[in-house]
Design a protein around this motif. Structure first.
Motif, PDB file in Angstrom:
ATOM      1  N   SER A 189       1.491   8.162   1.550  1.00  0.00           N
ATOM      2  CA  SER A 189       0.726   9.069   2.401  1.00  0.00           C
ATOM      3  C   SER A 189       1.696   9.914   3.207  1.00  0.00           C
ATOM      4  O   SER A 189       2.739   9.440   3.643  1.00  0.00           O
ATOM      5  N   LYS A 190       1.341  11.175   3.402  1.00  0.00           N
ATOM      6  CA  LYS A 190       2.215  12.069   4.158  1.00  0.00           C
ATOM      7  C   LYS A 190       2.015  11.935   5.653  1.00  0.00           C
ATOM      8  O   LYS A 190       2.847  12.345   6.437  1.00  0.00           O
ATOM      9  N   SER A 191       0.891  11.362   6.060  1.00  0.00           N
ATOM     10  CA  SER A 191       0.643  11.242   7.494  1.00  0.00           C
ATOM     11  C   SER A 191       0.378   9.793   7.868  1.00  0.00           C
ATOM     12  O   SER A 191      -0.040   8.980   7.033  1.00  0.00           O
ATOM     13  N   ASP A 192       0.628   9.480   9.130  1.00  0.00           N
ATOM     14  CA  ASP A 192       0.355   8.135   9.618  1.00  0.00           C
ATOM     15  C   ASP A 192      -1.141   7.852   9.643  1.00  0.00           C
ATOM     16  O   ASP A 192      -1.573   6.725   9.429  1.00  0.00           O
ATOM     17  N   ILE A 194       0.826  -1.209   0.000  1.00  0.00           N
ATOM     18  CA  ILE A 194       0.000   0.000   0.000  1.00  0.00           C
ATOM     19  C   ILE A 194       0.861   1.261   0.000  1.00  0.00           C
ATOM     20  O   ILE A 194       0.610   2.188  -0.762  1.00  0.00           O
ATOM     21  N   GLU A 195       1.873   1.316   0.833  1.00  0.00           N
ATOM     22  CA  GLU A 195       2.690   2.533   0.963  1.00  0.00           C
ATOM     23  C   GLU A 195       3.414   2.908  -0.334  1.00  0.00           C
ATOM     24  O   GLU A 195       3.367   4.058  -0.744  1.00  0.00           O
ATOM     25  N   PRO A 196       4.084   1.968  -1.032  1.00  0.00           N
ATOM     26  CA  PRO A 196       4.731   2.372  -2.285  1.00  0.00           C
ATOM     27  C   PRO A 196       3.744   2.762  -3.390  1.00  0.00           C
ATOM     28  O   PRO A 196       4.033   3.634  -4.201  1.00  0.00           O
ATOM     29  N   LEU A 207      -2.966   4.740   7.908  1.00  0.00           N
ATOM     30  CA  LEU A 207      -3.812   3.862   8.701  1.00  0.00           C
ATOM     31  C   LEU A 207      -5.189   3.721   8.064  1.00  0.00           C
ATOM     32  O   LEU A 207      -5.742   2.612   7.988  1.00  0.00           O
ATOM     33  N   LEU A 208      -5.748   4.816   7.574  1.00  0.00           N
ATOM     34  CA  LEU A 208      -7.053   4.778   6.921  1.00  0.00           C
ATOM     35  C   LEU A 208      -7.008   3.912   5.658  1.00  0.00           C
ATOM     36  O   LEU A 208      -7.891   3.077   5.441  1.00  0.00           O
ATOM     37  N   ARG A 209      -5.989   4.097   4.835  1.00  0.00           N
ATOM     38  CA  ARG A 209      -5.849   3.278   3.624  1.00  0.00           C
ATOM     39  C   ARG A 209      -5.691   1.806   3.969  1.00  0.00           C
ATOM     40  O   ARG A 209      -6.269   0.945   3.304  1.00  0.00           O
TER      41      ARG A 209
END
Length: 148
Positions: free
Chosen positions: A9-12, A3-5, A16-18
């Motif tokens: 997202s700029k925020s944790d 998900i991250e790559p 977390l939502l994604r």
């Protein structure tokens, strides 16, 4: 780890939502497949093929080929998954069976298994070509091969 790559997202909180959204989507898809399958065997074929094609090669590359770049691993995952899904789709396309019946047919199991083998082999071939291409490019430009 995916998900991250793909969706940075700029925020944790955003991450977390994604993660929660993708977890719920995965839960719904998995539950639907479990209810549509009539046997444990067909569920195991789905699990085995997806793990062989999508997960196994990147793990092996990370363990035994430490010079493999992130781009190479992503390309191997995408190519092997695309070959697997394409082969499966082409072999079951044109049948007039309902989706639930198709998931439990021997035609689908055969297409899944053969598609996974072809996807796996195409992933290995993809790795060889990309790895050689990266080394050749680095040698020509005089740079060191990037390890990400």
């Amino acid at each position: 780890n995916i998900i991250e790559p793909v969706f940075p997202s700029k925020s944790d909180g955003g991450m977390l939502l994604r993660t929660r959204i993708f977890t719920i989507v995965l839960l719904i898809v998995s539950t639907a497949l479990a209810f549509l399958s009539e046997s444990i065997y067909s569920l195991m074929i789905n699990c085995w093929t997806s793990q062989l094609v999508v997960v196994f090669l990147p793990v092996i590359l990370a363990l035994y080929a430490p010079g493999t770049s992130r781009t190479c691993v992503w390309t191997v995952m995408i190519v092997s998954t695309a070959v697997w899904l394409f082969y499966t789709f082409v072999n079951v396309c044109g049948t007039n069976m309902p989706f639930a019946e198709l998931l439990n047919s021997s035609l689908y199991e055969y297409a899944q298994t053969c598609g996974a083998v072809y996807g796996f082999v195409s992933g290995i071939v993809c790795y060889i070509f990309i790895s050689l291409g990266e080394k050749l490019t680095a040698r020509i430009s005089g740079d060191k091969v990037e390890n990400e």
